[in-house]
Each structure stands twice: as structure tokens, then as C-alpha cells.
Design a protein around this motif. Structure first.
Motif, PDB file in Angstrom:
ATOM      1  N   MET A   1      48.779  44.302  38.332  1.00 46.61           N
ATOM      2  CA  MET A   1      48.151  44.990  37.533  1.00 46.61           C
ATOM      3  C   MET A   1      47.645  43.855  36.163  1.00 46.61           C
ATOM      4  SD  MET A   1      49.302  48.751  35.715  1.00 46.61           S
ATOM      5  CE  MET A   1      49.115  49.399  37.560  1.00 46.61           C
ATOM      6  N   ARG A   2      46.557  44.069  35.844  1.00 45.44           N
ATOM      7  CA  ARG A   2      46.294  42.913  34.744  1.00 45.44           C
ATOM      8  C   ARG A   2      45.153  43.415  33.846  1.00 45.44           C
ATOM      9  NH1 ARG A   2      47.008  37.218  35.080  1.00 45.44           N
ATOM     10  NH2 ARG A   2      47.834  38.008  37.311  1.00 45.44           N
ATOM     11  N   ILE A   3      45.154  43.400  32.568  1.00 46.03           N
ATOM     12  CA  ILE A   3      44.273  43.461  31.556  1.00 46.03           C
ATOM     13  C   ILE A   3      43.853  42.071  30.647  1.00 46.03           C
ATOM     14  CG2 ILE A   3      43.377  44.818  29.816  1.00 46.03           C
ATOM     15  CD1 ILE A   3      44.980  47.177  30.670  1.00 46.03           C
ATOM     16  N   TYR A   4      42.651  41.859  30.716  1.00 42.15           N
ATOM     17  CA  TYR A   4      42.442  40.638  29.507  1.00 42.15           C
ATOM     18  C   TYR A   4      41.181  41.197  28.594  1.00 42.15           C
ATOM     19  CZ  TYR A   4      40.994  35.988  28.133  1.00 42.15           C
ATOM     20  OH  TYR A   4      40.888  34.879  27.374  1.00 42.15           O
ATOM     21  N   TYR A  17      42.112  36.146  22.096  1.00 35.62           N
ATOM     22  CA  TYR A  17      42.176  36.949  23.473  1.00 35.62           C
ATOM     23  C   TYR A  17      43.842  37.577  23.568  1.00 35.62           C
ATOM     24  CZ  TYR A  17      45.594  33.132  24.914  1.00 35.62           C
ATOM     25  OH  TYR A  17      46.526  32.408  24.912  1.00 35.62           O
ATOM     26  N   TYR A  18      43.857  38.683  24.411  1.00 38.69           N
ATOM     27  CA  TYR A  18      45.091  39.318  24.430  1.00 38.69           C
ATOM     28  C   TYR A  18      45.161  39.580  25.921  1.00 38.69           C
ATOM     29  CZ  TYR A  18      48.933  42.285  22.942  1.00 38.69           C
ATOM     30  OH  TYR A  18      49.985  43.024  22.663  1.00 38.69           O
ATOM     31  N   HIS A  19      46.221  39.350  26.746  1.00 42.66           N
ATOM     32  CA  HIS A  19      46.289  39.382  28.051  1.00 42.66           C
ATOM     33  C   HIS A  19      47.599  40.219  28.469  1.00 42.66           C
ATOM     34  CE1 HIS A  19      46.732  37.096  32.315  1.00 42.66           C
ATOM     35  NE2 HIS A  19      46.261  38.109  32.488  1.00 42.66           N
ATOM     36  N   LEU A  20      47.221  40.909  29.068  1.00 40.68           N
ATOM     37  CA  LEU A  20      48.395  41.930  29.738  1.00 40.68           C
ATOM     38  C   LEU A  20      48.439  41.829  31.229  1.00 40.68           C
ATOM     39  CD1 LEU A  20      47.726  45.042  27.384  1.00 40.68           C
ATOM     40  CD2 LEU A  20      49.857  43.821  26.912  1.00 40.68           C
ATOM     41  N   HIS A  21      49.774  41.643  31.493  1.00 41.02           N
ATOM     42  CA  HIS A  21      49.889  41.799  33.241  1.00 41.02           C
ATOM     43  C   HIS A  21      51.312  42.263  33.612  1.00 41.02           C
ATOM     44  CE1 HIS A  21      50.773  37.513  32.937  1.00 41.02           C
ATOM     45  NE2 HIS A  21      51.282  37.819  33.920  1.00 41.02           N
ATOM     46  N   LEU A  22      51.443  43.022  34.482  1.00 40.15           N
ATOM     47  CA  LEU A  22      52.719  43.440  35.113  1.00 40.15           C
ATOM     48  C   LEU A  22      53.174  42.638  36.231  1.00 40.15           C
ATOM     49  CD1 LEU A  22      52.522  47.409  35.363  1.00 40.15           C
ATOM     50  CD2 LEU A  22      53.645  45.992  33.509  1.00 40.15           C
ATOM     51  N   GLN A  23      54.543  42.191  36.322  1.00 47.55           N
ATOM     52  CA  GLN A  23      55.075  41.357  37.479  1.00 47.55           C
ATOM     53  C   GLN A  23      56.424  42.171  37.876  1.00 47.55           C
ATOM     54  OE1 GLN A  23      56.059  37.775  35.513  1.00 47.55           O
ATOM     55  NE2 GLN A  23      54.050  36.816  36.139  1.00 47.55           N
ATOM     56  N   PRO A  24      56.665  42.250  39.513  1.00 45.64           N
ATOM     57  CA  PRO A  24      57.889  42.752  39.659  1.00 45.64           C
ATOM     58  C   PRO A  24      58.841  41.605  39.654  1.00 45.64           C
ATOM     59  CG  PRO A  24      56.411  42.377  41.363  1.00 45.64           C
ATOM     60  CD  PRO A  24      55.383  41.953  40.220  1.00 45.64           C
ATOM     61  N   ASP A  25      60.122  42.001  39.362  1.00 46.62           N
ATOM     62  CA  ASP A  25      61.043  41.046  39.399  1.00 46.62           C
ATOM     63  C   ASP A  25      61.701  41.205  40.635  1.00 46.62           C
ATOM     64  OD1 ASP A  25      62.960  43.111  39.232  1.00 46.62           O
ATOM     65  OD2 ASP A  25      63.467  42.590  37.221  1.00 46.62           O
ATOM     66  N   LEU A  26      62.613  40.143  40.904  1.00 43.48           N
ATOM     67  CA  LEU A  26      63.496  40.276  42.253  1.00 43.48           C
ATOM     68  C   LEU A  26      64.654  41.169  42.447  1.00 43.48           C
ATOM     69  CD1 LEU A  26      63.942  36.116  42.526  1.00 43.48           C
ATOM     70  CD2 LEU A  26      62.246  37.625  43.703  1.00 43.48           C
ATOM     71  N   LEU A  68      42.539  47.890  21.497  1.00 40.15           N
ATOM     72  CA  LEU A  68      41.235  48.358  21.393  1.00 40.15           C
ATOM     73  C   LEU A  68      41.090  49.037  19.989  1.00 40.15           C
ATOM     74  CD1 LEU A  68      41.199  50.274  24.711  1.00 40.15           C
ATOM     75  CD2 LEU A  68      39.792  48.111  23.974  1.00 40.15           C
ATOM     76  N   LYS A  69      42.047  49.369  19.336  1.00 38.52           N
ATOM     77  CA  LYS A  69      41.865  49.962  17.945  1.00 38.52           C
ATOM     78  C   LYS A  69      41.731  48.934  16.888  1.00 38.52           C
ATOM     79  CE  LYS A  69      44.207  54.288  18.736  1.00 38.52           C
ATOM     80  NZ  LYS A  69      45.254  55.200  18.656  1.00 38.52           N
ATOM     81  N   VAL A  74      37.709  45.152  26.533  1.00 40.66           N
ATOM     82  CA  VAL A  74      38.130  44.744  27.848  1.00 40.66           C
ATOM     83  C   VAL A  74      37.110  43.827  28.485  1.00 40.66           C
ATOM     84  CG1 VAL A  74      39.105  45.237  30.197  1.00 40.66           C
ATOM     85  CG2 VAL A  74      39.915  46.691  28.125  1.00 40.66           C
ATOM     86  N   VAL A  75      37.654  42.727  28.983  1.00 41.63           N
ATOM     87  CA  VAL A  75      36.630  41.781  29.691  1.00 41.63           C
ATOM     88  C   VAL A  75      37.067  41.807  31.134  1.00 41.63           C
ATOM     89  CG1 VAL A  75      36.091  39.448  29.896  1.00 41.63           C
ATOM     90  CG2 VAL A  75      36.424  40.118  27.656  1.00 41.63           C
ATOM     91  N   PHE A  76      38.352  41.904  31.380  1.00 40.52           N
ATOM     92  CA  PHE A  76      38.718  41.891  32.863  1.00 40.52           C
ATOM     93  C   PHE A  76      39.732  42.876  33.040  1.00 40.52           C
ATOM     94  CE2 PHE A  76      41.467  40.258  36.205  1.00 40.52           C
ATOM     95  CZ  PHE A  76      40.576  40.278  37.139  1.00 40.52           C
ATOM     96  N   ARG A  77      39.880  43.626  33.934  1.00 44.84           N
ATOM     97  CA  ARG A  77      40.793  44.486  34.456  1.00 44.84           C
ATOM     98  C   ARG A  77      41.103  44.278  36.106  1.00 44.84           C
ATOM     99  NH1 ARG A  77      36.784  47.742  33.323  1.00 44.84           N
ATOM    100  NH2 ARG A  77      36.318  49.412  35.114  1.00 44.84           N
ATOM    101  N   GLU A  78      42.260  44.678  36.477  1.00 41.60           N
ATOM    102  CA  GLU A  78      42.500  44.498  37.843  1.00 41.60           C
ATOM    103  C   GLU A  78      43.775  45.549  38.116  1.00 41.60           C
ATOM    104  OE1 GLU A  78      42.873  41.110  40.905  1.00 41.60           O
ATOM    105  OE2 GLU A  78      44.755  41.150  39.257  1.00 41.60           O
TER     106      GLU A  78
END
Length: 86
Positions: A1-4, A17-26, A68-69, A74-78
Motif C-alpha cells: 500500500m503506497r501513496i505519494y 512531497y509526502y510519501h506514505l507506505h505500509l510494509q509487513p515486518d518479519l 490533503l488539508k 495525490v500523485v500516485f496511489r497503489e
């Protein structure tokens, strides 16, 4: 999951820029990674750990809405549908 996201271009202001993304850990948890800064320069990176994906997703959406406020777009989302709270 990613938002740029980026600010709108203005000649007197640098593009940010502001980049958010989720990563699973081990160990079965999730990390929300946030990176922000001026486009083309080294940014600041912060990580938050969550025990479950739902809590991480809620925080990601909350952070996205805050930016956003502040004028980011949002330029890119996945990985998730785009929903604006505005």
C-alpha cells in the motif's frame, strides 16, 4: 500500500512531497513509513509500528487526509482506493 503526494507548483515555493507506505515486518506486524521533504533533496523518514494491518491502514488514511488539508495532492496511489474526506 503506497501513496505519494506533492504540493502544487508555485514559482516562489519549492515543490514538496509526502510519501506514505505500509510494509509487513518479519514478526507479523506492520510498519507505516513516512517520508517527506523538498523534491530532489534528501527527505526525512519516520517509521511507526503496528500490531495489525487495520490499525496501520487507519493511520495511513488519517495522515493522508491531514496532508490533503495542507494543500498536497495525490500523485500516485497503489493498493487502496482513493477516498477524499473533503
Amino acid at each position: 500500500m503506497r501513496i505519494y503526494m506533492q504540493t502544487l507548483h508555485a514559482p516562489e515555493q519549492p515543490l514538496r512531497y509526502y510519501h506514505l507506505h505500509l510494509q509487513p515486518d518479519l514478526l507479523g506486524g506492520w510498519n507505516l513509513v513516512r517520508e517527506s521533504g523538498i523534491q530532489g533533496a534528501r527527505g526525512q523518514v519516520t517509521k511507526e509500528h503496528f500490531e495489525d494491518r487495520e490499525a496501520a491502514e487507519r493511520t495511513l488514511i488519517k495522515r493522508r487526509d491531514m496532508q490533503l488539508k495542507r494543500g498536497y495532492r495525490v500523485v500516485f496511489r497503489e493498493g487502496i482506493p482513493y477516498e477524499s474526506s473533503n
